[in-house]
Scaffold this motif. Sequence first.
Motif, PDB file in Angstrom:
ATOM      1  N   LEU A 140      43.352   2.280 -31.018  1.00  0.00           N
ATOM      2  CA  LEU A 140      41.893   2.381 -30.999  1.00  0.00           C
ATOM      3  C   LEU A 140      41.443   3.836 -31.012  1.00  0.00           C
ATOM      4  CD1 LEU A 140      40.927  -0.364 -28.377  1.00  0.00           C
ATOM      5  CD2 LEU A 140      40.809  -0.528 -30.862  1.00  0.00           C
ATOM      6  N   TRP A 170      36.708 -12.862 -40.443  1.00  0.00           N
ATOM      7  CA  TRP A 170      36.662 -12.998 -38.990  1.00  0.00           C
ATOM      8  C   TRP A 170      36.210 -14.421 -38.693  1.00  0.00           C
ATOM      9  CZ3 TRP A 170      37.577  -9.005 -35.369  1.00  0.00           C
ATOM     10  CH2 TRP A 170      37.894  -7.769 -35.951  1.00  0.00           C
ATOM     11  N   PHE A 186      34.441   3.037 -37.508  1.00  0.00           N
ATOM     12  CA  PHE A 186      35.038   2.151 -36.512  1.00  0.00           C
ATOM     13  C   PHE A 186      34.566   2.492 -35.104  1.00  0.00           C
ATOM     14  CE2 PHE A 186      38.401   0.849 -33.580  1.00  0.00           C
ATOM     15  CZ  PHE A 186      38.583  -0.480 -33.954  1.00  0.00           C
ATOM     16  N   PHE A 203      38.798  -7.983 -28.966  1.00  0.00           N
ATOM     17  CA  PHE A 203      38.496  -7.227 -30.178  1.00  0.00           C
ATOM     18  C   PHE A 203      39.614  -6.241 -30.481  1.00  0.00           C
ATOM     19  CE2 PHE A 203      36.712  -3.485 -32.256  1.00  0.00           C
ATOM     20  CZ  PHE A 203      36.081  -4.050 -33.360  1.00  0.00           C
ATOM     21  N   THR A 207      41.887  -6.346 -33.918  1.00  0.00           N
ATOM     22  CA  THR A 207      41.914  -5.225 -34.867  1.00  0.00           C
ATOM     23  C   THR A 207      43.323  -4.656 -35.004  1.00  0.00           C
ATOM     24  OG1 THR A 207      41.209  -3.767 -33.062  1.00  0.00           O
ATOM     25  CG2 THR A 207      39.513  -4.570 -34.560  1.00  0.00           C
ATOM     26  N   TRP A 208      44.052  -4.572 -33.876  1.00  0.00           N
ATOM     27  CA  TRP A 208      45.432  -4.086 -33.990  1.00  0.00           C
ATOM     28  C   TRP A 208      46.276  -5.073 -34.783  1.00  0.00           C
ATOM     29  CZ3 TRP A 208      50.177  -6.079 -32.659  1.00  0.00           C
ATOM     30  CH2 TRP A 208      51.260  -5.191 -32.774  1.00  0.00           C
ATOM     31  N   LEU A 210      45.269  -7.046 -37.179  1.00  0.00           N
ATOM     32  CA  LEU A 210      44.945  -6.860 -38.588  1.00  0.00           C
ATOM     33  C   LEU A 210      45.663  -5.639 -39.157  1.00  0.00           C
ATOM     34  CD1 LEU A 210      41.109  -7.572 -38.488  1.00  0.00           C
ATOM     35  CD2 LEU A 210      42.849  -8.965 -39.620  1.00  0.00           C
ATOM     36  N   TRP A 211      45.678  -4.575 -38.382  1.00  0.00           N
ATOM     37  CA  TRP A 211      46.377  -3.353 -38.810  1.00  0.00           C
ATOM     38  C   TRP A 211      47.873  -3.622 -38.941  1.00  0.00           C
ATOM     39  CZ3 TRP A 211      46.232   1.097 -41.058  1.00  0.00           C
ATOM     40  CH2 TRP A 211      47.205   2.064 -40.811  1.00  0.00           C
ATOM     41  N   GLU A 230      43.403 -14.228 -35.305  1.00  0.00           N
ATOM     42  CA  GLU A 230      42.654 -14.196 -34.045  1.00  0.00           C
ATOM     43  C   GLU A 230      43.310 -15.052 -32.975  1.00  0.00           C
ATOM     44  OE1 GLU A 230      38.233 -14.823 -32.125  1.00  0.00           O
ATOM     45  OE2 GLU A 230      38.638 -15.529 -34.170  1.00  0.00           O
TER      46      GLU A 230
END
Length: 382
Positions: A140, A170, A186, A203, A207-208, A210-211, A230
């Motif tokens: 992050l 999402w 971001f 969240f 996001t991690w 997805l990365w 998710e």
Amino acid sequence: MAAAVAAIVAAVVIAVAVEESMATAAAVVIAVAVADGWEEATVDKLIKEDSRTWDDDVINGLFVPEEAAIIKSIPLSRFPTEDKLFWPWTQTGKYSYKSGYRFLKYEDEVSGATDALAEDRNFWRSIWDLCVPNKIKKFLWRACREVVPTKANLKRRHIMENGSKNRVAWTSSKWNGYQNISPVNFKELLSWIFKNHGNPERFAMVTWSLWNQRNQVRLNKPCCPSNLIEAQAKEKLEEFMATIPDKPATLPRQRTNWKPPDARSFKINFDGAIFKQENKNGIGVVIRDHTGAVMASLAQTVAPAMQPIEIDAVAVARALEFGEEIGITEAVLEGDSELIMNSLKGGGHSIALVEPLLHGAMVFSSRYANCYTLIVEEMAID
């Protein structure tokens, strides 16, 4: 004291607060004009030598109320001492590169202190306070700094020409309202999550994930399908939360049982307190003999309010003076300030900020035939 009053007027008065051995300073400029006839006067002209206190009449006559209050807030030693320069950003008073850096950093923060800067500091603190694995906090932080090697960042740095973006659906409504905002980066999106209580831990995990999926695809390795990311992130977050041990219950604490001195000696217990709202301090002293009987006690107020380490230094000097006043020649001095008590054991020179105040304590202790110090310890109730 040989410093001229004119030097006080032109100089910067530094008020230093020490908490758990770390100093912070706030500078106040004294800029009032020097009165006629006082150009060569020295600081001792502002002090009543008989009581070793500031001369209110003189100070109030020379300075405006705000500046007079600053001067009178500086605690004085019980005995005259030689002028001494010291660096207020270290406990020893000696300059170090590290303390110099901290001072300059503090000056920058103070000179540029704005609501925006305070909000920015709170934002970064919120990231490191998240209850997620450290690698995700670091992700992050890097994403907010725009140093994660995404295609967009690589293009911006002229490393990659293709700036196309992967689009991922999402599937959750946990972040209701995010569709209505248009964050420029971001960091702005994450800030919105924090402000709107959008479950930042989940969240962060999503996001991690997805990365991580993006990297797995790039390396042609198996990865989680986008529509399951998710759910997988939620499961991993729950697993991580389950590994965090519950905070142990805080045990009530009490002081160790009072230990009597030997039959020929007396024990002097002292403490200082600060009452900021009343702008004053309190000093308490109790003197007992070897049977525990109270021989004398003292409760005294001192104004104006000081810093914790300052009132402790004033209190220890007053405690020793009080013992001398009632005729004690052998004593055990006991207090709860480890910094002060250890400094006294070493001669009173280890804390530059209060060295003049501790000089008074050393003078009084030298008048005892025998006097040694103890630190009050605490223990938990079994």
